[in-house]
Motif scaffolding. Structure first.
Motif, PDB file in Angstrom:
ATOM      1  N   LEU B  44       0.862  -0.910  -0.040  1.00 12.19           N
ATOM      2  CA  LEU B  44       0.064   0.010  -0.032  1.00 12.19           C
ATOM      3  C   LEU B  44       0.872   1.234   0.000  1.00 12.19           C
ATOM      4  CD1 LEU B  44      -3.000   0.923   0.315  1.00 12.19           C
ATOM      5  CD2 LEU B  44      -2.440   1.283   2.813  1.00 12.19           C
ATOM      6  N   THR B  45       1.794   1.257   0.852  1.00 10.72           N
ATOM      7  CA  THR B  45       2.601   2.727   0.900  1.00 10.72           C
ATOM      8  C   THR B  45       3.685   2.459   0.137  1.00 10.72           C
ATOM      9  OG1 THR B  45       2.006   2.523   3.537  1.00 10.72           O
ATOM     10  CG2 THR B  45       3.590   3.997   2.840  1.00 10.72           C
ATOM     11  N   GLY B  46       4.658   1.359   0.318  1.00 14.66           N
ATOM     12  CA  GLY B  46       5.906   1.350  -0.581  1.00 14.66           C
ATOM     13  C   GLY B  46       5.625   1.567  -2.183  1.00 14.66           C
ATOM     14  N   ASP B  47       4.311   0.717  -2.462  1.00  2.38           N
ATOM     15  CA  ASP B  47       4.333   0.561  -3.964  1.00  2.38           C
ATOM     16  C   ASP B  47       3.334   1.419  -4.538  1.00  2.38           C
ATOM     17  OD1 ASP B  47       6.014  -1.604  -4.481  1.00  2.38           O
ATOM     18  OD2 ASP B  47       4.927  -2.597  -3.121  1.00  2.38           O
ATOM     19  N   ALA B  48       2.122   1.624  -3.661  1.00  3.79           N
ATOM     20  CA  ALA B  48       0.996   2.627  -4.389  1.00  3.79           C
ATOM     21  C   ALA B  48       1.097   3.990  -3.616  1.00  3.79           C
ATOM     22  CB  ALA B  48      -0.348   1.727  -4.036  1.00  3.79           C
ATOM     23  N   GLY B  49       2.121   4.057  -2.573  1.00  3.14           N
ATOM     24  CA  GLY B  49       2.194   5.512  -2.108  1.00  3.14           C
ATOM     25  C   GLY B  49       0.901   6.217  -1.469  1.00  3.14           C
ATOM     26  N   GLN B  50       0.334   5.007  -0.896  1.00  2.37           N
ATOM     27  CA  GLN B  50      -1.071   5.434   0.188  1.00  2.37           C
ATOM     28  C   GLN B  50      -0.439   5.223   1.710  1.00  2.37           C
ATOM     29  OE1 GLN B  50      -3.571   6.949  -1.503  1.00  2.37           O
ATOM     30  NE2 GLN B  50      -2.163   6.628  -3.305  1.00  2.37           N
ATOM     31  N   ILE B  51      -1.088   5.901   2.462  1.00  2.67           N
ATOM     32  CA  ILE B  51      -0.797   5.669   3.849  1.00  2.67           C
ATOM     33  C   ILE B  51      -2.011   5.228   4.526  1.00  2.67           C
ATOM     34  CG2 ILE B  51      -0.249   6.752   6.152  1.00  2.67           C
ATOM     35  CD1 ILE B  51       1.818   8.397   4.348  1.00  2.67           C
ATOM     36  N   PHE B 180       0.667   0.389  -9.711  1.00  3.42           N
ATOM     37  CA  PHE B 180       0.604   1.304  -8.512  1.00  3.42           C
ATOM     38  C   PHE B 180       1.863   2.173  -8.477  1.00  3.42           C
ATOM     39  CE2 PHE B 180      -1.054  -3.026  -6.423  1.00  3.42           C
ATOM     40  CZ  PHE B 180      -2.170  -2.503  -6.708  1.00  3.42           C
ATOM     41  N   ALA B 181       3.008   1.822  -9.183  1.00  4.47           N
ATOM     42  CA  ALA B 181       4.139   2.642  -9.149  1.00  4.47           C
ATOM     43  C   ALA B 181       3.991   3.848  -9.880  1.00  4.47           C
ATOM     44  CB  ALA B 181       5.401   1.990  -9.712  1.00  4.47           C
ATOM     45  N   ALA B 182       3.139   3.940 -11.000  1.00  2.00           N
ATOM     46  CA  ALA B 182       3.088   5.077 -11.660  1.00  2.00           C
ATOM     47  C   ALA B 182       2.128   6.141 -10.802  1.00  2.00           C
ATOM     48  CB  ALA B 182       2.276   4.723 -12.987  1.00  2.00           C
ATOM     49  N   VAL B 183       0.998   5.529 -10.151  1.00  2.00           N
ATOM     50  CA  VAL B 183       0.217   6.387  -9.340  1.00  2.00           C
ATOM     51  C   VAL B 183       1.019   6.958  -8.296  1.00  2.00           C
ATOM     52  CG1 VAL B 183      -1.650   5.980  -7.587  1.00  2.00           C
ATOM     53  CG2 VAL B 183      -1.952   5.288  -9.765  1.00  2.00           C
ATOM     54  N   LYS B 184       1.921   5.999  -7.445  1.00  2.00           N
ATOM     55  CA  LYS B 184       2.656   6.742  -6.648  1.00  2.00           C
ATOM     56  C   LYS B 184       3.590   8.006  -7.185  1.00  2.00           C
ATOM     57  CE  LYS B 184       6.122   5.623  -2.981  1.00  2.00           C
ATOM     58  NZ  LYS B 184       7.493   4.779  -2.744  1.00  2.00           N
ATOM     59  N   ALA B 185       4.144   7.488  -8.112  1.00  2.00           N
ATOM     60  CA  ALA B 185       5.214   8.566  -8.822  1.00  2.00           C
ATOM     61  C   ALA B 185       4.590   9.911  -9.156  1.00  2.00           C
ATOM     62  CB  ALA B 185       5.738   8.139  -9.878  1.00  2.00           C
ATOM     63  N   SER B 186       3.435   9.838  -9.847  1.00  2.00           N
ATOM     64  CA  SER B 186       2.733  11.109 -10.027  1.00  2.00           C
ATOM     65  C   SER B 186       1.164  10.739 -10.486  1.00  2.00           C
ATOM     66  CB  SER B 186       3.399  11.914 -11.125  1.00  2.00           C
ATOM     67  OG  SER B 186       2.493  12.888 -11.826  1.00  2.00           O
ATOM     68  N   GLU B 187       0.284  11.215  -9.831  1.00  2.00           N
ATOM     69  CA  GLU B 187      -1.160  10.635 -10.253  1.00  2.00           C
ATOM     70  C   GLU B 187      -1.586  11.439 -11.622  1.00  2.00           C
ATOM     71  OE1 GLU B 187      -4.174  11.438  -7.449  1.00  2.00           O
ATOM     72  OE2 GLU B 187      -3.150  10.256  -5.858  1.00  2.00           O
ATOM     73  N   ALA B 188      -1.115  12.684 -11.962  1.00  2.00           N
ATOM     74  CA  ALA B 188      -1.157  13.314 -12.907  1.00  2.00           C
ATOM     75  C   ALA B 188      -0.556  12.611 -14.325  1.00  2.00           C
ATOM     76  CB  ALA B 188      -0.505  14.945 -13.386  1.00  2.00           C
ATOM     77  N   MET B 189       0.630  12.011 -13.929  1.00  2.00           N
ATOM     78  CA  MET B 189       1.387  11.274 -15.090  1.00  2.00           C
ATOM     79  C   MET B 189       0.673  10.128 -15.429  1.00  2.00           C
ATOM     80  SD  MET B 189       4.768   9.099 -15.037  1.00  2.00           S
ATOM     81  CE  MET B 189       3.914   8.049 -13.968  1.00  2.00           C
ATOM     82  N   ALA B 190       0.078   9.658 -14.186  1.00  2.00           N
ATOM     83  CA  ALA B 190      -0.525   8.247 -14.281  1.00  2.00           C
ATOM     84  C   ALA B 190      -1.824   8.471 -15.217  1.00  2.00           C
ATOM     85  CB  ALA B 190      -0.978   7.723 -12.910  1.00  2.00           C
ATOM     86  N   VAL B 191      -2.531   9.483 -14.889  1.00  2.00           N
ATOM     87  CA  VAL B 191      -3.927   9.893 -15.776  1.00  2.00           C
ATOM     88  C   VAL B 191      -3.622   9.800 -17.229  1.00  2.00           C
ATOM     89  CG1 VAL B 191      -5.815  11.281 -16.234  1.00  2.00           C
ATOM     90  CG2 VAL B 191      -5.015  10.565 -13.625  1.00  2.00           C
ATOM     91  N   THR B 192      -2.417  10.554 -17.419  1.00  2.00           N
ATOM     92  CA  THR B 192      -2.071  10.860 -19.127  1.00  2.00           C
ATOM     93  C   THR B 192      -1.708   9.541 -19.742  1.00  2.00           C
ATOM     94  OG1 THR B 192       0.230  11.474 -18.322  1.00  2.00           O
ATOM     95  CG2 THR B 192      -1.330  13.147 -18.837  1.00  2.00           C
TER      96      THR B 192
END
Lengths: 404, 306
Positions: B44-51, B180-192
């Motif tokens: 959850l935290t390490g890969d998807a960036g949620q706490i 998951f990694a993409a969402v963690k890195a940047s949500e805007a980038m993930a959407v694009t």
């Protein structure tokens, strides 16, 4: 050398096979040798309840005194006490360590956290002695290896209700309001009052609870304090208790305010509340060393000298140290009267303790074994705080025998 | 060579504690359960960036579900634990759906309220949950004859941990792991990139909750009795700290974190006074300052040097 996955797995299975047939459970005289009786304790020595760690110090001081006098028929008592920080998982681990690793004769613990190991201790057939007043722990029939040192909270509040009913006898039925902490202890206290009022001898007034995290209960006081209320019976502790005592005094309440015996310490609660504490009541069973009336009491003088010699620097004026010491006295009395040093004989001795006075018990209160609840203390001295000291109100009162 | 080293390591890890005393197999049983929970936090935290500040509560829901199913319906542990994982997945999805649609710390706050709310709730419905004194279901059957009960529950937890670690490693390398990694890195980038961010985050939380429930059910089998106060908010916080100390981005991190969780308090408790808290705080600070990616990176450093 190259280890292939298959070889590794084969090795693992081989190791697994040889691991089978582990040590069998030994019971019987575990923890008792020709020279020693080994006891295990788990107490909160760190965390928010760390002050209760002093229970172990007080008890151990008495054990050391007994050892210095020759021990129990030549055997010295040794206590290994561990810290559980009042965390149930750590209490569970500590108790297994004490039973499996240290092979103790009996386990001594504090409060509700070690309940996680209660079933385990029944299977392991190791006696468990708890510093706990919860009514659920007064059940020897279901948990034959579990006993408790403190009186049952429900018994105490029923004694309080009875006192209030008798006190009000001339002026109609006493209307008793309650403020209790919203946890199992608070529920037990309120249930004791309810049990008594349901007999019709008194009536149950307004009742309210507060959360363990609250530090102010003035709104609760406002809720229960009205014309019809004859007394407030409370199980409130910590900072909330001090603020409650102050606030009740501010509202010019002149009728009885009862504090729980376990939260009646002069040093921790009454002194900090100052003049407001004058006139509060409690149902006591232990002498508070901070109460000046015991300055020359022979029992407490003996206690102070033992804590001074064997207490590892513990403060003898701390009622928690005295509480632990009292358990030490009771436990040694049970060990001495046990027919043999086996778990069942020890438990039987605890349940049939003859009337015994202790250094730290209120005058007129003695140990008296009870095979039903497993609690040796079932009487109380109602007392009123006069600003410096507790003044007894009437004689020592007994809870109904055997009831829990 | 590396694979065989790993297999040897895992095999040794699973079997060695069986040679220790009953108490140690109990302690390592706890380690295995906590390690499984830390894998769920890693995901959850390490890969998807949620706490999440409520994984202790999810573990509690898993433990209580297992206990109730075993005690009242008489299900075998394996099935009850699987059902507990499913129940936690459903709960996770229900919590995650609204919270994860909004950005920022909302998931942390919602899970925090779960952690605060669970113990009083369990005490309130005492008829079902056993109240403050908890539940003790009948113990699980032995995994194989000849083992003691604590060896057996240890082995069951350790084997599950191995399976969870294998699936976790596979998942991180899969397309989902990259999402998951993409969402963690940047949500805007993930959407694009065409990733449905809210759905991805909810999925991460759902999987993570299921694994937490699994850990809870196994924990029950190890400890035997569970009480509401086992799953306080402090447990959730300590678990999060252990996940960070162990390392959030590796498969060894959860094991190191779980060893820290179980053994540091046990080893320091003999020091007396305030020492245990101070040592704990120092280890956490040292881990955060010197081993940003967790104490598990010590192994990588050692591997490079020797």
């Amino acid at each position: 050398m190259r280890i292939t996955p298959t070889a590794a797995l084969a090795g693992a299975i081989l190791m697994l096979a040889t691991a089978c047939g582990g040590p069998s459970n030994t019971h019987g005289e575990q923890g008792v040798s020709a020279t020693e009786i080994l006891l295990g304790g788990t107490f909160p020595k760190t965390g928010p309840l760390a002050s209760y760690g002093a229970l172990a110090t007080g008890m151990n001081a008495y054990f050391k005194k007994v050892n210095a006098d020759g021990g129990i028929s030549g055997r010295k008592i040794r206590l290994i006490s561990l810290d559980d920080a009042y965390d149930p998982s750590r209490a569970a681990a500590n108790i297994r360590e004490l039973v499996l690793q240290e092979k103790v004769f009996a386990v001594i613990d504090f409060g509700g956290a070690p309940v996680v190991a209660r079933d385990y201790l029944q299977q392991a057939k190791v006696p468990q002695f708890g510093f706990a007043g919860l009514t659920a722990l007064s059940d020897v029939a279901t948990y034959p290896y579990t006993r408790s040192w403190w009186p049952d909270i429900g018994q105490e509040s029923r004694v309080v209700a009875r006192y209030l009913a008798e006190r009000n006898a001339g002026g109609g039925k006493a209307n008793i309001a309650t403020i209790t902490i919203n946890n199992d202890a608070g529920h037990d206290y309120k249930r004791g009052i309810e049990t008594y009022t349901s007999t019709g001898a008194a009536s149950l007034g307004k009742t309210t609870t507060y959360e363990p995290t609250d530090t102010d209960v003035s709104s609760q006081v406002n809720t229960v304090r009205d014309e019809a209320t004859d007394a407030m019976a409370t199980l409130v502790t910590g900072a909330a208790e001090i603020s409650m005592i102050k606030y009740v005094a501010q509202t010019r309440w002149t009728k009885p305010l009862f504090l729980y015996s376990g939260a009646s310490s002069i040093t921790s609660f009454l002194k900090p509340a100052g003049a407001a504490a004058k006139g509060v009541y409690s149902a006591l069973w232990l002498k508070d060393p901070a109460d000046p009336q015991w300055a020359n009491d022979p029992g407490l003088r003996n206690y102070r000298s033992i804590i001074g010699t064997h207490g590892d620097g513990a403060n003898p004026e701390d009622i928690i140290v005295a509480n632990g010491y009292g358990f030490g006295e009771a436990f040694v009395a049970a060990l001495k009267s046990a027919k043999e040093l086996t778990p069942t004989a020890l438990l039987a001795a605890w349940d049939t303790l003859p009337a015994t006075s202790l250094d730290v018990l209120q005058p007129g209160i003695t140990l008296k074994g009870d095979p039903k609840t497993g609690r040796p203390i079932r009487s109380f001295q109602i007392a009123r705080f006069d600003g410096t000291s507790w003044t007894p109100q009437g004689k020592v009162v007994d809870a109904e025998p055997g009831a829990s | 060579m590396r694979t065989s080293l790993r297999v040897t390591g895992l095999a040794a890890m699973v079997t060695l504690p069986l040679f220790l005393s009953g108490f140690h197999s109990f302690q390592f049983g706890r380690v295995a359960c906590v390690a499984i929970l830390l894998v769920s936090l890693n995901l959850l935290t390490g890969d998807a960036g949620q706490i999440s500040v409520g994984h202790g509560a999810l573990m509690g829901v898993g433990a209580y579900t297992t206990a109730l199913l075993v005690k009242h319906i008489g299900l075998p542990y394996a099935i009850a634990i699987a059902a507990a994982a499913v129940a936690c997945a459903v709960l996770g999805a229900a919590i995650g759906l609204p919270a994860l649609r909004i950005r920022g710390l909302y998931l942390a706050l919602v899970t925090l309220s779960l952690a605060i709310g669970l113990p009083p709730l369990l005490k309130r419905f005492g008829d079902v949950t056993g109240g403050p004194l908890g539940i003790t279901p009948p113990p699980p059957d032995l995994l194989m004859p000849g083992l003691t009960p604590s060896q057996s529950t240890y082995l069951m937890s350790a084997l599950t941990l191995v399976a969870v670690l294998l699936i976790y490693t596979w998942l991180r390398r899969s397309a989902l792991g990259r999402r998951f990694a993409a969402v963690k890195a940047s949500e805007a980038m993930a959407v694009t990139c065409g990733i449905r961010v809210a759905a991805t985050k909810t999925l991460a939380f759902t999987i993570s909750s299921a694994v937490a429930g699994l850990a809870g059910g196994l924990y029950l089998s190890v400890v035997g009795t569970i009480t509401p106060d086992t799953f306080t908010v402090m447990l959730s916080v300590t678990l999060l700290v252990s996940a960070v100390v162990g390392g959030l981005r590796s498969a060894t991190g959860p094991i190191v974190g779980a060893l820290f969780f179980v053994f540091v308090p046990a080893l320091t408790s003999g020091m007396g006074g305030q020492a245990p808290q101070i040592v704990y705080a120092l280890v956490v600070l040292a881990a955060v300052y010197f081993f940003r990616d967790g104490l598990a990176t010590i192994f990588n450093l050692a591997r490079r040097r020797f």
